[in-house]
Design an enzyme around this catalytic site. Structure first.
Site, short mmCIF file in Angstrom:
data_model
loop_
_atom_site.label_atom_id
_atom_site.label_comp_id
_atom_site.label_asym_id
_atom_site.label_seq_id
_atom_site.Cartn_x
_atom_site.Cartn_y
_atom_site.Cartn_z
N GLN A 78 0.89 -1.09 -0.06
CA GLN A 78 0.18 -0.05 0.00
C GLN A 78 0.90 1.10 0.08
OE1 GLN A 78 -3.52 -0.17 0.51
NE2 GLN A 78 -3.54 2.17 -0.12
N PHE A 79 1.16 1.53 -1.22
CA PHE A 79 2.32 2.82 -1.43
C PHE A 79 1.96 3.95 -0.73
CE2 PHE A 79 5.94 4.83 -2.97
CZ PHE A 79 5.21 6.14 -3.42
N THR A 80 0.41 4.10 -0.73
CA THR A 80 -0.27 5.52 -0.50
C THR A 80 -0.11 5.42 1.25
OG1 THR A 80 -2.35 4.48 -0.02
CG2 THR A 80 -1.58 5.61 -2.28
#
Length: 145
Positions: A78-80
């Site tokens: 989950q890069f965000t």
């Protein structure tokens, strides 16, 4: 490294309409990797996630860990999660790991989790994934290494 853990009754991740990973009761862990992270950072966060006491004991108190219950762990990149949202109306990603480092540490994290716990399922780094879950409680915690 940041991990958003959610206690779930079930969770799954799909890629292009196909199930990639699925668990029954347990933890959905959304994993964000930052540019200063390392294998040591990953190990520390994994130990915290596996041993964080968010499951009810016989008295109804959050006193048991994933390791103690033996329930499932679903890990999704989950890069965000590593976005800086303090200023303006657009997230900043300057603290995020490069794609190469992010993938390396995500894969390492999943392998270590698999070696230490069962069952473990995962998404695929960098893929467009659809995650579905039923948050139990709801119980959600942000863990940082």
């Amino acid at each position: 490294m940041k991990g958003l853990i959610q206690r779930v009754t079930h969770a799954r991740v799909d890629i292009a309409g196909q199930c990639c990973g699925e668990i029954g009761p347990g933890i959905l862990l959304l994993l964000g990797v930052e540019k200063q992270d390392s294998r040591e950072t990953a190990d520390k966060l994994l130990q915290k996630a596996l041993n964080y006491r968010i499951f009810s004991d016989q008295d109804g108190k959050m006193n048991l860990s994933l390791q103690q219950t033996g329930q499932g762990l679903l890990i999704v990149s989950q890069f965000t999660l590593v976005a800086d949202t303090r200023k303006g109306l657009r997230p900043g990603f300057s603290q995020g790991a490069t794609p190469a480092l992010g993938e390396q540490l995500y894969d390492y994290f999943v392998q270590q989790a698999t070696d230490l716990h069962s069952p473990v399922a995962s998404g695929r780094f960098g893929a467009n994934m659809q995650v579905s879950l039923c948050n139990d409680g709801p119980v959600t915690f942000l863990l940082q290494s």
